[in-house]
Motif scaffolding. Structure first.
Motif, PDB file in Angstrom:
ATOM      1  N   GLU A  55       0.829  -1.206   0.000  1.00  0.00           N
ATOM      2  CA  GLU A  55       0.000   0.000   0.000  1.00  0.00           C
ATOM      3  C   GLU A  55       0.866   1.259   0.000  1.00  0.00           C
ATOM      4  OE1 GLU A  55      -3.243   0.138   2.887  1.00  0.00           O
ATOM      5  OE2 GLU A  55      -3.247  -2.060   2.911  1.00  0.00           O
ATOM      6  N   GLY A  56       1.928   1.254   0.813  1.00  0.00           N
ATOM      7  CA  GLY A  56       2.832   2.404   0.877  1.00  0.00           C
ATOM      8  C   GLY A  56       3.517   2.666  -0.443  1.00  0.00           C
ATOM      9  N   VAL A  59       1.066   4.229  -2.889  1.00  0.00           N
ATOM     10  CA  VAL A  59       0.914   5.669  -2.626  1.00  0.00           C
ATOM     11  C   VAL A  59       2.096   6.425  -3.248  1.00  0.00           C
ATOM     12  CG1 VAL A  59       0.979   7.439  -0.809  1.00  0.00           C
ATOM     13  CG2 VAL A  59      -0.466   5.412  -0.532  1.00  0.00           C
ATOM     14  N   PHE A  60       3.306   5.954  -2.987  1.00  0.00           N
ATOM     15  CA  PHE A  60       4.522   6.575  -3.520  1.00  0.00           C
ATOM     16  C   PHE A  60       4.505   6.577  -5.049  1.00  0.00           C
ATOM     17  CE2 PHE A  60       9.086   6.063  -4.724  1.00  0.00           C
ATOM     18  CZ  PHE A  60       9.550   7.283  -4.262  1.00  0.00           C
ATOM     19  N   GLU A  62       1.951   6.259  -7.175  1.00  0.00           N
ATOM     20  CA  GLU A  62       0.907   7.118  -7.761  1.00  0.00           C
ATOM     21  C   GLU A  62       1.274   8.592  -7.663  1.00  0.00           C
ATOM     22  OE1 GLU A  62      -2.668   5.770  -5.817  1.00  0.00           O
ATOM     23  OE2 GLU A  62      -2.935   4.133  -7.263  1.00  0.00           O
ATOM     24  N   LYS A  63       1.901   8.988  -6.572  1.00  0.00           N
ATOM     25  CA  LYS A  63       2.304  10.394  -6.434  1.00  0.00           C
ATOM     26  C   LYS A  63       3.406  10.746  -7.442  1.00  0.00           C
ATOM     27  CE  LYS A  63       0.817  11.572  -1.823  1.00  0.00           C
ATOM     28  NZ  LYS A  63       0.012  12.715  -2.205  1.00  0.00           N
ATOM     29  N   TYR A  78      10.179   8.664   3.705  1.00  0.00           N
ATOM     30  CA  TYR A  78       8.830   8.853   3.186  1.00  0.00           C
ATOM     31  C   TYR A  78       8.019   7.557   3.318  1.00  0.00           C
ATOM     32  CZ  TYR A  78       5.018   9.940  -0.010  1.00  0.00           C
ATOM     33  OH  TYR A  78       3.776  10.138  -0.547  1.00  0.00           O
ATOM     34  N   VAL A  82       4.679   6.837   5.594  1.00  0.00           N
ATOM     35  CA  VAL A  82       3.417   6.394   4.995  1.00  0.00           C
ATOM     36  C   VAL A  82       2.996   5.043   5.576  1.00  0.00           C
ATOM     37  CG1 VAL A  82       2.332   5.602   2.842  1.00  0.00           C
ATOM     38  CG2 VAL A  82       3.676   7.702   2.853  1.00  0.00           C
ATOM     39  N   CYS A  83       3.921   4.103   5.615  1.00  0.00           N
ATOM     40  CA  CYS A  83       3.600   2.759   6.108  1.00  0.00           C
ATOM     41  C   CYS A  83       3.254   2.783   7.591  1.00  0.00           C
ATOM     42  CB  CYS A  83       4.751   1.792   5.837  1.00  0.00           C
ATOM     43  SG  CYS A  83       4.963   1.435   4.068  1.00  0.00           S
ATOM     44  N   LEU A  86      -0.271   4.058   7.846  1.00  0.00           N
ATOM     45  CA  LEU A  86      -1.191   3.011   7.387  1.00  0.00           C
ATOM     46  C   LEU A  86      -1.334   1.922   8.442  1.00  0.00           C
ATOM     47  CD1 LEU A  86      -0.017   2.639   3.669  1.00  0.00           C
ATOM     48  CD2 LEU A  86      -2.259   3.467   4.427  1.00  0.00           C
TER      49      LEU A  86
END
Length: 190
Positions: A55-56, A59-60, A62-63, A78, A82-83, A86
């Motif tokens: 998941e993390g 996110v990375f 897609e950004k 980063y 994020v992780c 989450l």
């Protein structure tokens, strides 16, 4: 040792922008152990660590792809941030976390946790090198016991030891060799 094409954060970001799967593979190789350790030490399982890291990374990824990533720190920092968020959110949903995530937010500053995290990452790097140097069958035996959490009977069967006492003795010797290799390199930062 062969050098990787993606040795810098900038190269990894550029590789992802250019749809090179090797950049993502390098991202997993470099930073998954850190997240795995964090989640296992915070009431998680190996599968949950894999899910959270996936998941993390998404996110990375897609950004980066939509050009909304403003990276003001290292990728590892980063992803850790994020992780971590989450995972804490998932723990809160499962009721394994005593307070609500919003209540603890002021205490979860990544900057405050960064020195400890960087020291742990340095230790993980040295331990990885030591594990590579310890040789076989020690490396497989230690990984089976400590990482894959296999029981001593399974290890006895896999390695062909006479009994579990022999396997435990061998594990102890391997662990002592690993510690010696680790502490030959590791010196705590003052």
């Amino acid at each position: 040792m062969k050098k990787s094409l993606y040795e810098t954060d900038e190269a990894i970001v550029e590789g992802i922008r250019n749809d090179d799967d090797r950049a993502l593979a390098q991202l997993y190789k470099l930073h998954f152990p850190m997240i795995f350790h964090f989640i296992l030490n915070n009431s998680g399982t190996e599968d949950e660590a894999k899910d959270i890291y996936q998941e993390g990374v998404i996110v990375f990824y897609e950004k980066i792809k939509d050009n909304s990533l403003e990276l003001s720190c290292q990728i590892k920092t980063y992803l850790y941030s994020v992780c971590r968020r989450l995972w804490l959110k998932r723990l809160a949903e499962k009721g394994r976390f005593a307070s609500k995530l919003e209540d603890s937010e002021p205490f979860l500053s990544v900057e405050d946790d960064l020195p400890r995290h960087e020291e742990q990452e340095r230790q993980f790097g040295i331990m990885t090198e030591a594990l590579e140097q310890v040789g076989e069958p020690c490396r497989s035996l230690l990984e089976d016991f400590y990482i894959r959490t296999r029981n001593m009977q399974d290890i006895t069967d896999k390695f062909g030891y006479v009994n579990t006492d022999t396997a435990k003795n061998q594990k102890y010797k391997c662990l002592q060799r690993l510690k010696k290799l680790f502490f030959a390199t590791y010196k705590p930062e003052a």
